[in-house]
Design an enzyme around this catalytic site. Structure first.
Site, mmCIF file in Angstrom:
data_model
loop_
_atom_site.group_PDB
_atom_site.id
_atom_site.type_symbol
_atom_site.label_atom_id
_atom_site.label_comp_id
_atom_site.label_asym_id
_atom_site.label_seq_id
_atom_site.Cartn_x
_atom_site.Cartn_y
_atom_site.Cartn_z
ATOM 1 N N ASN A 123 0.795 -1.240 0.000
ATOM 2 C CA ASN A 123 0.000 0.000 0.000
ATOM 3 C C ASN A 123 0.824 1.285 0.000
ATOM 4 O OD1 ASN A 123 0.705 -0.488 2.649
ATOM 5 N ND2 ASN A 123 -1.269 0.091 3.504
ATOM 6 N N GLU A 151 4.454 -4.227 12.398
ATOM 7 C CA GLU A 151 3.489 -3.154 12.118
ATOM 8 C C GLU A 151 2.315 -3.818 11.419
ATOM 9 O OE1 GLU A 151 3.610 -0.084 13.061
ATOM 10 O OE2 GLU A 151 5.692 0.112 13.686
ATOM 11 N N CYS A 202 -3.290 1.340 6.791
ATOM 12 C CA CYS A 202 -3.527 0.731 8.110
ATOM 13 C C CYS A 202 -4.109 1.762 9.066
ATOM 14 C CB CYS A 202 -2.233 0.162 8.663
ATOM 15 S SG CYS A 202 -0.919 1.398 8.677
ATOM 16 N N GLU A 227 8.157 2.408 14.590
ATOM 17 C CA GLU A 227 9.018 2.821 13.483
ATOM 18 C C GLU A 227 9.031 4.343 13.421
ATOM 19 O OE1 GLU A 227 7.541 0.653 9.995
ATOM 20 O OE2 GLU A 227 9.191 -0.743 10.283
HETATM 21 P P1 NAP Z 1 -0.052 -9.122 3.874
HETATM 22 O O1 NAP Z 1 -0.903 -9.973 3.041
HETATM 23 O O2 NAP Z 1 0.107 -9.461 5.307
HETATM 24 O O3 NAP Z 1 1.365 -9.060 3.157
HETATM 25 C C1 NAP Z 1 2.408 -8.259 3.629
HETATM 26 C C2 NAP Z 1 3.716 -8.809 3.134
HETATM 27 O O4 NAP Z 1 3.938 -10.072 3.745
HETATM 28 C C3 NAP Z 1 3.761 -9.046 1.622
HETATM 29 O O5 NAP Z 1 5.052 -8.760 1.154
HETATM 30 C C4 NAP Z 1 3.442 -10.523 1.538
HETATM 31 O O6 NAP Z 1 3.876 -11.144 0.346
HETATM 32 C C5 NAP Z 1 4.215 -11.030 2.734
HETATM 33 N N1 NAP Z 1 3.815 -12.368 3.181
HETATM 34 C C6 NAP Z 1 2.598 -12.944 3.170
HETATM 35 N N2 NAP Z 1 2.674 -14.206 3.659
HETATM 36 C C7 NAP Z 1 3.958 -14.423 3.990
HETATM 37 C C8 NAP Z 1 4.677 -15.528 4.533
HETATM 38 N N3 NAP Z 1 4.075 -16.667 4.851
HETATM 39 N N4 NAP Z 1 5.999 -15.403 4.749
HETATM 40 C C9 NAP Z 1 6.629 -14.245 4.445
HETATM 41 N N5 NAP Z 1 6.014 -13.166 3.898
HETATM 42 C C10 NAP Z 1 4.692 -13.248 3.694
HETATM 43 O O7 NAP Z 1 -0.557 -7.600 3.846
HETATM 44 P P2 NAP Z 1 -0.871 -6.709 2.579
HETATM 45 O O8 NAP Z 1 -2.186 -7.111 2.041
HETATM 46 O O9 NAP Z 1 0.286 -6.640 1.652
HETATM 47 O O10 NAP Z 1 -0.957 -5.275 3.271
HETATM 48 C C11 NAP Z 1 -2.079 -4.836 3.915
HETATM 49 C C12 NAP Z 1 -1.953 -5.033 5.422
HETATM 50 O O11 NAP Z 1 -0.808 -4.339 5.908
HETATM 51 C C13 NAP Z 1 -3.120 -4.422 6.165
HETATM 52 O O12 NAP Z 1 -3.531 -5.293 7.191
HETATM 53 C C14 NAP Z 1 -2.536 -3.141 6.743
HETATM 54 O O13 NAP Z 1 -3.203 -2.674 7.892
HETATM 55 C C15 NAP Z 1 -1.143 -3.558 7.033
HETATM 56 N N6 NAP Z 1 -0.271 -2.384 7.134
HETATM 57 C C16 NAP Z 1 0.170 -2.024 8.354
HETATM 58 C C17 NAP Z 1 0.957 -0.900 8.495
HETATM 59 C C18 NAP Z 1 1.446 -0.481 9.840
HETATM 60 O O14 NAP Z 1 2.378 0.303 9.883
HETATM 61 N N7 NAP Z 1 0.879 -0.950 10.933
HETATM 62 C C19 NAP Z 1 1.316 -0.156 7.370
HETATM 63 C C20 NAP Z 1 0.855 -0.552 6.122
HETATM 64 C C21 NAP Z 1 0.061 -1.696 6.016
HETATM 65 P P3 NAP Z 1 2.767 -11.947 -0.547
HETATM 66 O O15 NAP Z 1 1.760 -10.930 -0.927
HETATM 67 O O16 NAP Z 1 3.536 -12.523 -1.662
HETATM 68 O O17 NAP Z 1 2.148 -13.001 0.306
#
Ligand code: NAP
Length: 479
Positions: A152, A251, A285, A459
């Site tokens: 994102n 995060e 997020c 962070e």
């Molecule tokens: P996600 O599905 O959890 O994926 C995040 C990252 O993790 C991607 O690079 C993903 O790659 C990787 N990943 C997934 N499964 C994995 C595994 N088993 N082993 C290692 N890496 C793995 O989240 P997203 O859909 O990309 O992002 C949205 C989420 O991020 C939301 O929940 C949002 O709230 C959160 N977010 C939090 C913050 C914060 O600072 N708190 C900031 C931004 C976003 P793949 O897609 O290839 O699986």
């Protein structure tokens, strides 16, 4: 696009995946393939890990000033290339160009901030209470890190991790999200140009995240995981990190309450709502997920918000005048559609939007729902789209109880003109960050992060570098 790297970045070299695999990067505005990039497997990840491990000792010994200046140079290059980077980000992620330019500036700021922190790593010395012993405290980098980022904020989520890791003297393997790898690859090229030694940063793009990351986490050579993404994936990675006792920063997801009291300035509240809801098309997020509005002002607030949301222009992020780009992919849009349908089935009224447009791309219109039932699924699911769900409340205790009634605790927004109430409510909210009469909290100089299932650690800010540092305590008798 022609100069954008599309290979893996390992040990300072651009490489194809060992098995020659590639994967597509799509344009969410058209659904068309932008380009193909290297698709790393476990062998490539091991190579990247090896490069990071080999580079660690020498990198840890570099002068803090040298690390600082690399970050400063990279900061300047990023700003010089704002337009180029913004176009790349819009192409792979969809956000409007103006927002992409804003993210480039925000992302660069993490490098400037941590270039300033690199030279302020402190230590300590003193006589212990028994008077017979001295202690010397020194700080050292935690060691090779695995950094995993979401799609994102493709550039800022990378610089928020890479900045403090470089400042602290850590080497790293970065695994960006497969939807938005190009921004991270462009960033690696910039850091190389800024003088980052080979092996300090390695980037592996992959469609096989689990296969690539799990062996690194369990292998005992990676000493730190910094992850930004969903709570479900975070939980899984915490379990994998337990085996080799890898230090973690998490995060994770949010479910932000946005509370509007009866004494709020409604102009400020609506402005704040537009920011907290619509930044990044709601794919943040920090996005306001549950609007709790005092029943005496709910109708007026809903009307004004619907008017503002309805006036936004939806379209491809590269087009002039567009405010709202496409969502990241069909899956993301499908989730938003299902949440809105569920809320409507349970009695919500659609004030504006709510209907998926025909045609290519993953567009979804800005939507305001009112009379939302507390039983609706979007109350305990991150919407991650341009949908504002309004519920009403009667008094302060009730709204605090309802706002806190969630496993998440990243951020909350409070709108009131009363100082006592503002502080009282902020203190009682179970969140890591509060936006008081503002819809934007993110700033590189402030500690970003959540409580409960929204994460571990912070962070940015003064504490951001701490996540990448260890203490060593040295005891010495007084003679
Ligand atoms: P996600 O599905 O959890 O994926 C995040 C990252 O993790 C991607 O690079 C993903 O790659 C990787 N990943 C997934 N499964 C994995 C595994 N088993 N082993 C290692 N890496 C793995 O989240 P997203 O859909 O990309 O992002 C949205 C989420 O991020 C939301 O929940 C949002 O709230 C959160 N977010 C939090 C913050 C914060 O600072 N708190 C900031 C931004 C976003 P793949 O897609 O290839 O699986």
């Amino acid at each position: 696009m022609t100069d954008t790297p599309t290979q893996l970045f390992i040990g300072g070299a651009w490489l194809d995946a060992a098995d020659g695999a590639t994967m597509p990067v799509d344009d969410p505005a058209t659904g068309e393939i932008l380009c193909r990039i290297a698709d790393a497997g476990p062998k490539d990840a091991k190579l990247a890990e090896e490069a990071a491990v080999q580079a660690q000792e020498e990198w840890a010994r570099t002068a803090p000033r040298a690390r600082s200046e690399i970050l400063r140079r990279a900061y300047e290059i990023i700003l010089e290339r704002t337009d180029e980077l913004a176009h790349l980000m819009t192409a792979e992620m969809g956000k409007p160009l103006a927002e992409a330019r804003g993210e480039v500036a925000y992302a660069a700021e993490f490098f400037r901030w941590f270039s300033e922190e690199a030279v302020r790593i402190d230590g300590g010395a003193g006589i212990l209470p028994d008077g017979r012993n001295r202690m010397l405290l020194s700080r050292r980098p935690v060691g090779p890190c695995l950094l995993i980022t979401p799609w994102n904020f493709p550039l800022a989520m990378s610089t928020r991790k890479i900045g403090p890791a470089i400042a602290a003297g850590c080497t790293m393997v970065l695994k960006p999200a497969p939807q938005t790898p190009l921004s991270s690859l462009a960033l690696a090229a910039i850091l190389k140009e800024a003088g980052l030694p080979d092996g300090v940063l390695n980037v592996v793009t992959t469609s096989r995240a689990g296969e690539v990351c799990e062996p690194l986490l369990r292998g005992g050579r990676i000493r730190k995981l910094s992850f930004t993404g969903s709570t479900n994936v975070g939980r899984l990675l915490l379990a994998q990190s337990a085996e080799a006792v890898v230090r973690t920063s998490m995060e994770l997801g949010g479910n932000a309450p946005f509370i509007v009291f009866e004494d709020a300035d409604l102009d400020k509240a609506v402005d704040g709502a537009m920011l907290a809801k619509m930044r990044n098309m709601g794919e943040a997020c920090t996005a306001a997920n549950r609007f709790f509005v005092h029943h005496s002002v709910a109708e007026e607030f809903g009307r004004r918000l619907a008017e503002r949301m309805g006036a936004l222009v939806v379209g491809p992020g590269t087009r002039n005048g567009v405010d709202v780009g496409p969502l990241i992919d069909r899956t993301g849009r499908g989730k938003v559609e299902a949440l809105v349908a569920d809320a409507v089935e349970r009695g919500a009224r659609v004030l504006v939007g709510g209907r998926t447009p025909e045609g290519p791309g993953c567009f979804y219109p800005p939507t305001v729902l009112t009379d939302v039932s507390p039983e609706s699924r979007l109350m305990d699911t991150e919407i991650f789209g341009p949908v504002a769900a309004i519920l009403t409340f009667g008094d302060e205790d009730e709204v605090i109880r309802r706002a806190n009634d969630t496993p998440w605790g990243l951020v909350g927004y409070v709108f009131t003109e009363g100082l006592d109430r503002a502080l009282r409510v902020s203190e009682r909210l179970e969140v890591g960050m509060v936006g008081l009469n503002t819809g934007l909290v993110s700033n590189p100089a402030a500690p970003f992060g959540g409580v409960k299932q929204s994460g571990l650690g912070r962070e940015g800010g003064r504490v951001g570098i701490e996540e990448f540092l260890e203490y060593q305590y040295l005891a010495m008798p007084v003679r």
